[in-house]
Scaffold this active site. Structure first.
Site, mmCIF file in Angstrom:
data_model
loop_
_atom_site.group_PDB
_atom_site.id
_atom_site.type_symbol
_atom_site.label_atom_id
_atom_site.label_comp_id
_atom_site.label_asym_id
_atom_site.label_seq_id
_atom_site.Cartn_x
_atom_site.Cartn_y
_atom_site.Cartn_z
ATOM 1 C CE1 TYR A 1 -78.025 -101.987 -39.903
ATOM 2 C CE2 TYR A 1 -75.799 -101.128 -39.944
ATOM 3 C CZ TYR A 1 -77.153 -100.935 -39.790
ATOM 4 O OH TYR A 1 -77.630 -99.685 -39.519
ATOM 5 C CG ASP B 1 -94.136 -96.991 -37.127
ATOM 6 O OD1 ASP B 1 -94.224 -97.842 -36.222
ATOM 7 O OD2 ASP B 1 -94.901 -96.969 -38.114
ATOM 8 C CE LYS C 1 -93.196 -100.374 -39.952
ATOM 9 N NZ LYS C 1 -94.115 -99.352 -39.434
ATOM 10 C CG ASP D 1 -77.201 -97.281 -37.323
ATOM 11 O OD1 ASP D 1 -76.714 -96.387 -36.615
ATOM 12 O OD2 ASP D 1 -76.760 -97.569 -38.448
HETATM 13 O O1 LIG Z 1 -70.319 -98.421 -40.073
HETATM 14 C C1 LIG Z 1 -70.697 -97.286 -40.308
HETATM 15 O O2 LIG Z 1 -70.104 -96.549 -41.085
HETATM 16 C C2 LIG Z 1 -71.904 -96.738 -39.605
HETATM 17 C C3 LIG Z 1 -72.219 -97.500 -38.359
HETATM 18 C C4 LIG Z 1 -73.195 -96.810 -37.504
HETATM 19 O O3 LIG Z 1 -73.839 -95.858 -37.856
HETATM 20 C C5 LIG Z 1 -73.372 -97.306 -36.143
HETATM 21 O O4 LIG Z 1 -72.824 -98.334 -35.776
HETATM 22 O O5 LIG Z 1 -74.091 -96.650 -35.376
HETATM 23 MG MG LIG Z 2 -75.155 -95.155 -36.345
#
Ligand SMILES: O=C(O)CCC(=O)C(=O)O
Ligand SMILES: [Mg+2]
Ligand SMILES: NC(=O)C1=CN([C@@H]2O[C@H](COP(=O)(O)OP(=O)(O)OC[C@H]3O[C@@H](n4cnc5c(N)ncnc54)[C@H](OP(=O)(O)O)[C@@H]3O)[C@@H](O)[C@H]2O)C=CC1
Length: 417
Positions: free
Chosen positions: A161, A284, A231, A308
Protein backbone atom coordinates in the site's frame (compact mmCIF):
# COMPACT_ATOMS: atom_id res chain seq x y z
CA UNK A 1 -9.25 29.95 8.95
CA UNK A 2 -10.51 27.36 6.48
CA UNK A 3 -11.49 27.97 2.86
CA UNK A 4 -14.57 25.75 2.65
CA UNK A 5 -14.86 23.99 6.00
CA UNK A 6 -17.43 25.71 8.20
CA UNK A 7 -16.39 25.44 11.83
CA UNK A 8 -19.50 25.16 14.05
CA UNK A 9 -20.11 28.29 16.11
CA UNK A 10 -20.61 26.18 19.22
CA UNK A 11 -18.50 23.37 20.64
CA UNK A 12 -14.82 22.82 21.44
CA UNK A 13 -11.92 20.73 20.22
CA UNK A 14 -11.06 17.38 21.74
CA UNK A 15 -7.47 17.66 22.98
CA UNK A 16 -4.67 15.17 23.64
CA UNK A 17 -2.91 15.10 27.01
CA UNK A 18 0.79 14.46 27.58
CA UNK A 19 0.12 10.75 28.19
CA UNK A 20 -1.91 10.57 24.92
CA UNK A 21 -5.23 10.28 26.77
CA UNK A 22 -8.02 12.56 25.54
CA UNK A 23 -9.80 15.47 27.13
CA UNK A 24 -13.28 15.39 25.65
CA UNK A 25 -15.49 18.43 26.24
CA UNK A 26 -19.25 17.92 26.66
CA UNK A 27 -19.81 19.56 23.28
CA UNK A 28 -16.98 18.34 21.05
CA UNK A 29 -16.63 19.36 17.41
CA UNK A 30 -16.16 16.21 15.35
CA UNK A 31 -15.18 16.32 11.66
CA UNK A 32 -16.79 13.87 9.27
CA UNK A 33 -16.33 12.98 5.61
CA UNK A 34 -19.58 11.98 3.95
CA UNK A 35 -17.93 9.61 1.46
CA UNK A 36 -18.62 8.61 -2.14
CA UNK A 37 -21.25 6.23 -3.48
CA UNK A 38 -23.31 4.77 -0.66
CA UNK A 39 -21.45 7.09 1.72
CA UNK A 40 -24.15 9.62 0.83
CA UNK A 41 -26.76 7.14 2.09
CA UNK A 42 -25.14 5.79 5.23
CA UNK A 43 -23.36 8.85 6.65
CA UNK A 44 -26.51 10.95 7.27
CA UNK A 45 -28.10 7.91 8.95
CA UNK A 46 -25.03 7.40 11.13
CA UNK A 47 -25.14 11.07 12.21
CA UNK A 48 -28.82 10.79 13.12
CA UNK A 49 -28.42 7.57 15.10
CA UNK A 50 -25.40 8.89 17.00
CA UNK A 51 -27.19 12.15 17.82
CA UNK A 52 -30.18 10.17 19.11
CA UNK A 53 -27.96 7.90 21.25
CA UNK A 54 -26.07 10.85 22.73
CA UNK A 55 -29.31 12.75 23.45
CA UNK A 56 -30.86 9.69 25.08
CA UNK A 57 -27.76 8.82 27.09
CA UNK A 58 -26.99 12.32 28.40
CA UNK A 59 -30.31 14.17 28.25
CA UNK A 60 -28.83 17.24 26.57
CA UNK A 61 -25.76 17.48 28.84
CA UNK A 62 -23.58 16.30 25.98
CA UNK A 63 -23.92 17.04 22.24
CA UNK A 64 -21.71 16.48 19.23
CA UNK A 65 -21.24 19.44 16.87
CA UNK A 66 -20.54 17.81 13.52
CA UNK A 67 -18.20 19.58 11.10
CA UNK A 68 -18.22 18.40 7.51
CA UNK A 69 -14.80 18.14 5.88
CA UNK A 70 -14.28 17.04 2.32
CA UNK A 71 -12.54 14.29 0.35
CA UNK A 72 -13.27 12.35 -2.82
CA UNK A 73 -15.87 13.32 -5.39
CA UNK A 74 -17.56 15.90 -3.16
CA UNK A 75 -14.22 17.63 -2.67
CA UNK A 76 -13.72 17.93 -6.44
CA UNK A 77 -17.11 19.63 -6.69
CA UNK A 78 -16.27 22.10 -3.93
CA UNK A 79 -12.54 22.77 -4.34
CA UNK A 80 -12.04 22.11 -8.06
CA UNK A 81 -11.76 19.14 -10.40
CA UNK A 82 -8.32 17.90 -9.30
CA UNK A 83 -8.62 18.43 -5.56
CA UNK A 84 -9.46 15.01 -4.11
CA UNK A 85 -7.97 15.45 -0.65
CA UNK A 86 -7.66 19.13 0.36
CA UNK A 87 -4.85 20.11 2.70
CA UNK A 88 -7.42 21.68 5.05
CA UNK A 89 -9.18 18.32 5.46
CA UNK A 90 -5.92 16.78 6.66
CA UNK A 91 -5.38 19.76 8.93
CA UNK A 92 -8.89 19.51 10.45
CA UNK A 93 -8.72 15.77 11.01
CA UNK A 94 -5.36 16.17 12.74
CA UNK A 95 -6.37 19.24 14.72
CA UNK A 96 -9.73 17.97 15.94
CA UNK A 97 -8.16 14.58 16.89
CA UNK A 98 -11.26 12.35 16.50
CA UNK A 99 -13.18 12.02 13.21
CA UNK A 100 -15.29 9.63 11.17
CA UNK A 101 -15.51 9.00 7.44
CA UNK A 102 -17.69 7.31 4.86
CA UNK A 103 -16.09 5.17 2.14
CA UNK A 104 -14.17 6.75 -0.75
CA UNK A 105 -13.89 5.37 -4.28
CA UNK A 106 -10.60 4.20 -5.74
CA UNK A 107 -10.55 3.40 -9.45
CA UNK A 108 -9.02 0.06 -10.51
CA UNK A 109 -5.98 0.18 -12.80
CA UNK A 110 -5.28 3.83 -13.54
CA UNK A 111 -6.59 7.05 -12.01
CA UNK A 112 -6.04 8.44 -8.54
CA UNK A 113 -4.43 6.38 -5.83
CA UNK A 114 -6.58 5.46 -2.85
CA UNK A 115 -7.67 8.46 -0.76
CA UNK A 116 -8.42 6.08 2.10
CA UNK A 117 -4.82 4.91 2.08
CA UNK A 118 -3.59 8.50 1.60
CA UNK A 119 -5.47 9.64 4.73
CA UNK A 120 -3.94 6.81 6.76
CA UNK A 121 -0.45 7.53 5.47
CA UNK A 122 -0.59 11.34 5.69
CA UNK A 123 -1.82 11.16 9.29
CA UNK A 124 0.35 8.12 10.11
CA UNK A 125 -2.73 6.22 11.33
CA UNK A 126 -0.67 3.06 11.57
CA UNK A 127 -3.23 0.79 13.24
CA UNK A 128 -6.32 -0.35 11.38
CA UNK A 129 -8.43 -1.83 14.16
CA UNK A 130 -11.32 -4.01 13.04
CA UNK A 131 -13.28 -5.95 15.65
CA UNK A 132 -15.30 -8.88 14.35
CA UNK A 133 -18.12 -10.02 16.60
CA UNK A 134 -21.41 -11.77 16.15
CA UNK A 135 -24.79 -10.14 16.83
CA UNK A 136 -27.48 -12.62 17.83
CA UNK A 137 -30.01 -13.10 15.05
CA UNK A 138 -27.74 -12.02 12.18
CA UNK A 139 -27.82 -14.53 9.32
CA UNK A 140 -24.40 -16.12 8.81
CA UNK A 141 -23.07 -18.89 6.54
CA UNK A 142 -21.57 -20.59 9.62
CA UNK A 143 -23.35 -23.05 11.93
CA UNK A 144 -21.81 -21.44 15.00
CA UNK A 145 -21.03 -17.86 14.04
CA UNK A 146 -20.74 -16.82 17.70
CA UNK A 147 -17.40 -18.68 17.80
CA UNK A 148 -15.92 -16.00 15.57
CA UNK A 149 -14.81 -13.28 17.97
CA UNK A 150 -11.62 -11.63 16.80
CA UNK A 151 -10.00 -8.23 16.69
CA UNK A 152 -7.81 -7.47 13.70
CA UNK A 153 -4.79 -5.18 14.04
CA UNK A 154 -3.90 -4.47 10.43
CA UNK A 155 -0.67 -2.58 9.78
CA UNK A 156 -1.85 0.54 7.96
CA UNK A 157 1.25 2.41 6.79
CA UNK A 158 3.50 0.01 4.89
CA UNK A 159 3.47 -3.03 2.62
CA UNK A 160 2.31 -2.90 -0.97
CA UNK A 161 0.00 0.00 0.00
CA UNK A 162 3.02 2.33 0.11
CA UNK A 163 2.26 2.73 -3.61
CA UNK A 164 5.75 1.98 -4.95
CA UNK A 165 4.53 0.60 -8.21
CA UNK A 166 5.45 1.18 -11.85
CA UNK A 167 3.33 0.57 -14.91
CA UNK A 168 4.43 -2.13 -17.35
CA UNK A 169 6.58 -0.75 -20.18
CA UNK A 170 6.95 2.68 -18.54
CA UNK A 171 10.42 4.25 -18.38
CA UNK A 172 10.51 3.76 -14.61
CA UNK A 173 9.54 0.09 -14.78
CA UNK A 174 12.19 -0.53 -17.44
CA UNK A 175 14.81 1.35 -15.43
CA UNK A 176 14.03 -0.58 -12.26
CA UNK A 177 13.97 -3.94 -14.03
CA UNK A 178 17.31 -3.17 -15.66
CA UNK A 179 18.75 -2.21 -12.27
CA UNK A 180 17.44 -5.39 -10.69
CA UNK A 181 18.84 -7.57 -13.47
CA UNK A 182 22.16 -5.79 -14.04
CA UNK A 183 23.07 -4.78 -10.52
CA UNK A 184 21.14 -7.03 -8.15
CA UNK A 185 21.61 -10.32 -9.99
CA UNK A 186 17.88 -10.86 -10.42
CA UNK A 187 17.26 -13.58 -13.00
CA UNK A 188 13.69 -14.58 -12.31
CA UNK A 189 11.58 -11.84 -13.85
CA UNK A 190 9.84 -14.10 -16.32
CA UNK A 191 8.77 -11.42 -18.82
CA UNK A 192 11.02 -8.40 -18.15
CA UNK A 193 9.84 -6.36 -21.14
CA UNK A 194 6.19 -6.41 -20.13
CA UNK A 195 6.20 -6.57 -16.33
CA UNK A 196 4.67 -3.99 -14.06
CA UNK A 197 6.71 -3.76 -10.88
CA UNK A 198 5.62 -3.32 -7.25
CA UNK A 199 7.81 -3.02 -4.17
CA UNK A 200 6.70 -3.71 -0.63
CA UNK A 201 8.46 -2.06 2.30
CA UNK A 202 8.00 -3.71 5.71
CA UNK A 203 10.10 -2.34 8.54
CA UNK A 204 11.12 -3.31 12.06
CA UNK A 205 9.67 -0.07 13.46
CA UNK A 206 6.42 -0.44 11.54
CA UNK A 207 6.01 -4.03 12.70
CA UNK A 208 6.92 -3.33 16.30
CA UNK A 209 4.56 -0.42 16.81
CA UNK A 210 1.66 -2.45 15.38
CA UNK A 211 2.41 -5.67 17.29
CA UNK A 212 2.96 -3.68 20.50
CA UNK A 213 -0.56 -2.22 20.17
CA UNK A 214 -2.04 -5.66 19.50
CA UNK A 215 -0.36 -7.21 22.55
CA UNK A 216 -1.32 -4.26 24.75
CA UNK A 217 -4.92 -4.66 23.55
CA UNK A 218 -4.82 -8.36 24.52
CA UNK A 219 -3.57 -7.36 27.99
CA UNK A 220 -6.15 -4.60 28.49
CA UNK A 221 -9.05 -6.72 27.27
CA UNK A 222 -8.12 -10.05 28.85
CA UNK A 223 -7.64 -11.83 25.52
CA UNK A 224 -5.98 -15.27 25.44
CA UNK A 225 -3.76 -14.97 22.35
CA UNK A 226 -2.24 -12.79 19.66
CA UNK A 227 -1.67 -14.44 16.27
CA UNK A 228 0.85 -12.96 13.82
CA UNK A 229 -0.52 -13.69 10.35
CA UNK A 230 2.00 -13.51 7.50
CA UNK A 231 3.21 -15.14 4.31
CA UNK A 232 6.77 -15.39 5.57
CA UNK A 233 7.53 -18.68 3.87
CA UNK A 234 7.47 -16.92 0.49
CA UNK A 235 8.25 -13.28 1.37
CA UNK A 236 10.99 -14.03 3.86
CA UNK A 237 12.37 -10.57 4.51
CA UNK A 238 9.09 -8.66 4.62
CA UNK A 239 6.36 -10.98 5.90
CA UNK A 240 8.89 -13.33 7.52
CA UNK A 241 10.49 -10.28 9.11
CA UNK A 242 7.08 -9.24 10.46
CA UNK A 243 6.75 -12.64 12.17
CA UNK A 244 10.28 -12.68 13.60
CA UNK A 245 10.20 -9.06 14.79
CA UNK A 246 6.78 -9.63 16.31
CA UNK A 247 7.97 -12.62 18.33
CA UNK A 248 11.14 -10.78 19.34
CA UNK A 249 9.11 -7.83 20.59
CA UNK A 250 6.82 -10.08 22.64
CA UNK A 251 9.87 -11.58 24.34
CA UNK A 252 11.81 -8.36 24.81
CA UNK A 253 9.05 -5.99 25.90
CA UNK A 254 6.45 -8.30 27.44
CA UNK A 255 8.71 -11.03 28.85
CA UNK A 256 7.18 -13.80 26.74
CA UNK A 257 8.96 -17.16 27.03
CA UNK A 258 9.24 -19.83 24.34
CA UNK A 259 6.78 -22.72 24.45
CA UNK A 260 8.46 -26.09 23.71
CA UNK A 261 11.46 -24.40 22.11
CA UNK A 262 9.35 -21.84 20.16
CA UNK A 263 8.57 -19.99 18.08
CA UNK A 264 5.24 -19.75 19.95
CA UNK A 265 5.71 -18.02 23.27
CA UNK A 266 3.62 -16.88 26.20
CA UNK A 267 3.56 -14.55 29.16
CA UNK A 268 1.22 -13.87 32.05
CA UNK A 269 -1.20 -11.01 31.61
CA UNK A 270 -0.09 -8.59 34.36
CA UNK A 271 -3.72 -7.55 34.87
CA UNK A 272 -5.34 -10.99 35.16
CA UNK A 273 -2.51 -13.47 35.75
CA UNK A 274 -3.74 -15.54 32.82
CA UNK A 275 -1.53 -16.70 29.95
CA UNK A 276 -1.38 -14.74 26.71
CA UNK A 277 -0.01 -16.93 23.92
CA UNK A 278 1.81 -15.31 20.99
CA UNK A 279 1.56 -17.56 17.95
CA UNK A 280 1.72 -17.25 14.19
CA UNK A 281 -0.07 -18.59 11.18
CA UNK A 282 0.73 -18.51 7.46
CA UNK A 283 -1.96 -16.45 5.77
CA UNK A 284 -3.40 -19.07 3.40
CA UNK A 285 -3.71 -21.67 6.16
CA UNK A 286 -5.14 -18.99 8.43
CA UNK A 287 -7.98 -18.31 6.01
CA UNK A 288 -9.16 -21.91 6.25
CA UNK A 289 -8.57 -22.11 9.99
CA UNK A 290 -10.83 -19.12 10.70
CA UNK A 291 -13.69 -21.02 9.09
CA UNK A 292 -12.95 -24.40 10.62
CA UNK A 293 -11.57 -23.44 14.06
CA UNK A 294 -12.47 -19.79 14.66
CA UNK A 295 -12.59 -20.17 18.45
CA UNK A 296 -8.81 -20.69 18.50
CA UNK A 297 -8.12 -17.13 17.36
CA UNK A 298 -8.58 -13.90 19.25
CA UNK A 299 -6.34 -10.89 18.51
CA UNK A 300 -4.84 -10.91 15.02
CA UNK A 301 -1.79 -8.82 14.09
CA UNK A 302 -1.03 -8.74 10.40
CA UNK A 303 0.36 -6.78 7.49
CA UNK A 304 -1.60 -4.36 5.35
CA UNK A 305 -2.67 -6.54 2.42
CA UNK A 306 -3.36 -9.65 4.51
CA UNK A 307 -5.38 -7.48 6.87
CA UNK A 308 -7.48 -6.17 4.00
CA UNK A 309 -8.39 -9.69 2.83
CA UNK A 310 -8.87 -11.06 6.34
CA UNK A 311 -11.18 -8.16 7.32
CA UNK A 312 -13.75 -8.93 4.63
CA UNK A 313 -13.43 -12.70 5.08
CA UNK A 314 -14.04 -12.51 8.82
CA UNK A 315 -16.85 -9.98 8.35
CA UNK A 316 -18.60 -12.51 6.12
CA UNK A 317 -18.45 -15.12 8.89
CA UNK A 318 -20.53 -12.96 11.20
CA UNK A 319 -23.01 -11.72 8.61
CA UNK A 320 -21.15 -9.59 6.08
CA UNK A 321 -19.58 -6.19 5.59
CA UNK A 322 -22.91 -4.51 6.33
CA UNK A 323 -21.94 -4.59 10.01
CA UNK A 324 -18.14 -4.46 9.93
CA UNK A 325 -16.76 -1.41 11.74
CA UNK A 326 -13.24 -0.08 12.06
CA UNK A 327 -10.84 2.58 13.23
CA UNK A 328 -7.59 4.02 11.89
CA UNK A 329 -5.38 5.07 14.79
CA UNK A 330 -2.10 6.79 15.50
CA UNK A 331 -0.95 7.39 19.05
CA UNK A 332 -3.05 10.56 19.10
CA UNK A 333 -5.36 10.89 16.08
CA UNK A 334 -8.30 8.54 15.44
CA UNK A 335 -10.39 8.29 12.28
CA UNK A 336 -13.25 5.81 12.29
CA UNK A 337 -14.61 4.14 9.15
CA UNK A 338 -16.48 1.07 7.96
CA UNK A 339 -14.61 -1.91 6.51
CA UNK A 340 -16.64 -1.87 3.30
CA UNK A 341 -16.38 0.42 0.29
CA UNK A 342 -18.74 2.62 -1.69
CA UNK A 343 -20.86 -0.24 -3.16
CA UNK A 344 -21.51 1.93 -6.24
CA UNK A 345 -24.40 -0.10 -7.66
CA UNK A 346 -26.49 0.84 -4.63
CA UNK A 347 -25.41 4.50 -4.38
CA UNK A 348 -28.17 7.04 -3.72
CA UNK A 349 -30.86 4.37 -3.37
CA UNK A 350 -31.30 4.54 0.41
CA UNK A 351 -30.80 0.79 0.33
CA UNK A 352 -27.63 -0.51 1.99
CA UNK A 353 -26.99 -1.39 5.61
CA UNK A 354 -25.73 1.63 7.58
CA UNK A 355 -24.63 -0.74 10.37
CA UNK A 356 -20.89 -0.68 9.67
CA UNK A 357 -20.62 3.06 9.86
CA UNK A 358 -22.93 3.23 12.88
CA UNK A 359 -20.79 0.61 14.67
CA UNK A 360 -17.68 2.59 13.66
CA UNK A 361 -19.30 5.56 15.41
CA UNK A 362 -19.94 3.30 18.39
CA UNK A 363 -16.18 2.60 18.51
CA UNK A 364 -15.63 6.35 18.28
CA UNK A 365 -17.93 7.04 21.25
CA UNK A 366 -16.12 4.38 23.29
CA UNK A 367 -12.77 5.90 22.30
CA UNK A 368 -14.12 9.21 23.71
CA UNK A 369 -15.22 7.34 26.87
CA UNK A 370 -18.87 8.13 26.10
CA UNK A 371 -19.65 4.58 27.12
CA UNK A 372 -23.36 5.06 27.83
CA UNK A 373 -24.06 6.31 24.30
CA UNK A 374 -21.90 3.54 22.83
CA UNK A 375 -23.79 0.92 24.85
CA UNK A 376 -27.10 2.34 23.59
CA UNK A 377 -25.94 1.91 20.01
CA UNK A 378 -25.04 -1.72 20.62
CA UNK A 379 -28.28 -2.53 22.45
CA UNK A 380 -30.47 -0.79 19.87
CA UNK A 381 -28.62 -2.54 17.03
CA UNK A 382 -29.22 -5.90 18.74
CA UNK A 383 -32.91 -5.11 19.26
CA UNK A 384 -33.35 -3.85 15.71
CA UNK A 385 -31.85 -7.06 14.32
CA UNK A 386 -33.97 -9.20 16.62
CA UNK A 387 -37.09 -7.31 15.50
CA UNK A 388 -36.18 -8.60 11.99
CA UNK A 389 -36.68 -5.16 10.44
CA UNK A 390 -33.43 -5.16 8.52
CA UNK A 391 -31.80 -4.00 5.28
CA UNK A 392 -31.64 -6.15 2.13
CA UNK A 393 -28.38 -7.90 3.04
CA UNK A 394 -29.86 -9.50 6.15
CA UNK A 395 -33.44 -9.70 4.86
CA UNK A 396 -32.40 -11.94 1.95
CA UNK A 397 -30.97 -14.50 4.38
CA UNK A 398 -33.44 -14.24 7.28
CA UNK A 399 -36.74 -16.09 7.57
CA UNK A 400 -39.69 -13.81 8.25
CA UNK A 401 -37.77 -10.55 7.91
CA UNK A 402 -39.27 -7.22 6.89
CA UNK A 403 -36.90 -5.40 4.57
CA UNK A 404 -36.36 -1.74 5.45
CA UNK A 405 -34.33 0.98 3.76
CA UNK A 406 -30.99 2.34 4.94
CA UNK A 407 -32.68 5.30 6.67
CA UNK A 408 -35.49 2.98 7.78
CA UNK A 409 -32.98 0.81 9.66
CA UNK A 410 -31.59 3.91 11.37
CA UNK A 411 -35.15 4.77 12.42
CA UNK A 412 -35.72 1.24 13.77
CA UNK A 413 -32.54 1.58 15.84
CA UNK A 414 -33.67 4.93 17.23
CA UNK A 415 -37.07 3.47 18.15
CA UNK A 416 -35.27 0.72 20.10
CA UNK A 417 -33.10 3.09 22.16
O1 LIG B 1 -8.84 2.37 -0.41
C1 LIG B 1 -9.59 1.61 -0.99
O2 LIG B 1 -10.23 1.95 -1.97
C2 LIG B 1 -9.79 0.22 -0.47
C3 LIG B 1 -9.38 0.09 0.96
C4 LIG B 1 -9.85 -1.17 1.57
O3 LIG B 1 -10.30 -2.09 0.94
C5 LIG B 1 -9.76 -1.29 3.02
O4 LIG B 1 -9.20 -0.43 3.69
O5 LIG B 1 -10.27 -2.29 3.55
MG1 LIG C 1 -10.84 -3.73 2.18
N1 LIG D 1 -12.28 2.36 3.25
C1 LIG D 1 -12.89 2.62 2.12
O1 LIG D 1 -13.34 3.73 1.89
C2 LIG D 1 -13.02 1.53 1.12
C3 LIG D 1 -13.24 1.87 -0.19
N2 LIG D 1 -13.40 0.90 -1.12
C4 LIG D 1 -13.69 1.32 -2.49
O2 LIG D 1 -15.09 1.14 -2.73
C5 LIG D 1 -15.32 0.91 -4.11
C6 LIG D 1 -16.21 -0.30 -4.32
O3 LIG D 1 -15.51 -1.46 -3.91
P1 LIG D 1 -16.11 -2.92 -3.94
O4 LIG D 1 -15.01 -3.84 -4.20
O5 LIG D 1 -17.35 -2.94 -4.75
O6 LIG D 1 -16.46 -3.21 -2.40
P2 LIG D 1 -17.65 -2.71 -1.49
O7 LIG D 1 -17.26 -3.02 -0.11
O8 LIG D 1 -17.99 -1.31 -1.78
O9 LIG D 1 -18.90 -3.59 -1.94
C7 LIG D 1 -18.82 -4.98 -2.16
C8 LIG D 1 -20.13 -5.66 -1.80
O10 LIG D 1 -20.25 -5.68 -0.39
C9 LIG D 1 -21.59 -5.52 0.00
N3 LIG D 1 -21.73 -4.25 0.73
C10 LIG D 1 -20.92 -3.16 0.70
N4 LIG D 1 -21.38 -2.20 1.50
C11 LIG D 1 -22.49 -2.69 2.07
C12 LIG D 1 -23.42 -2.17 3.01
N5 LIG D 1 -23.29 -0.93 3.52
N6 LIG D 1 -24.48 -2.93 3.35
C13 LIG D 1 -24.63 -4.17 2.85
N7 LIG D 1 -23.78 -4.72 1.97
C14 LIG D 1 -22.73 -3.99 1.58
C15 LIG D 1 -22.40 -5.51 -1.28
O11 LIG D 1 -22.68 -6.88 -1.54
P3 LIG D 1 -23.89 -7.45 -2.46
O12 LIG D 1 -23.50 -7.16 -3.87
O13 LIG D 1 -23.87 -8.90 -2.12
O14 LIG D 1 -25.15 -6.77 -2.06
C16 LIG D 1 -21.39 -4.95 -2.27
O15 LIG D 1 -21.68 -5.25 -3.60
C17 LIG D 1 -13.93 0.77 -4.74
O16 LIG D 1 -13.62 1.98 -5.36
C18 LIG D 1 -13.03 0.51 -3.57
O17 LIG D 1 -11.72 0.92 -3.83
C19 LIG D 1 -13.39 -0.44 -0.79
C20 LIG D 1 -13.19 -0.81 0.50
C21 LIG D 1 -12.93 0.13 1.56
Amino acid sequence: MYQHIKVPTQGQKITVNADNSLTVPDEPIIPYIEGDGTGTDITPVMLKVVDAAVAKAYGGKRTIHWMEVYAGEKSTRIYGPDVWLPEETLHAVRDYVVSIKGPLTTPVGGGIRSLNVALRQELDLYVCLRPVQYFRGVPSPLKEPEKTNMVIFRENSEDIYAGIEYEAQSDKARKLIKFLMDEMGVKKIRFPDTSGIGIKPVSIEGTERLVRKAIQYAIDNGKPSVTLVHKGNIMKYTEGGFRDWGYALAQREFGAELIDGGPWCKFKNPKTGKDIVIKDSIADAFLQQILLRPAEYSVIATLNLNGDYISDALAAQVGGIGIAPGANLSDTVAMFEATHGTAPKYAGKDYVNPGSEILSAEMMLRHMCWTEAADLIISSMERAIQSKKVTYDFARLMDGATQVSCSGFGQVMIEHM
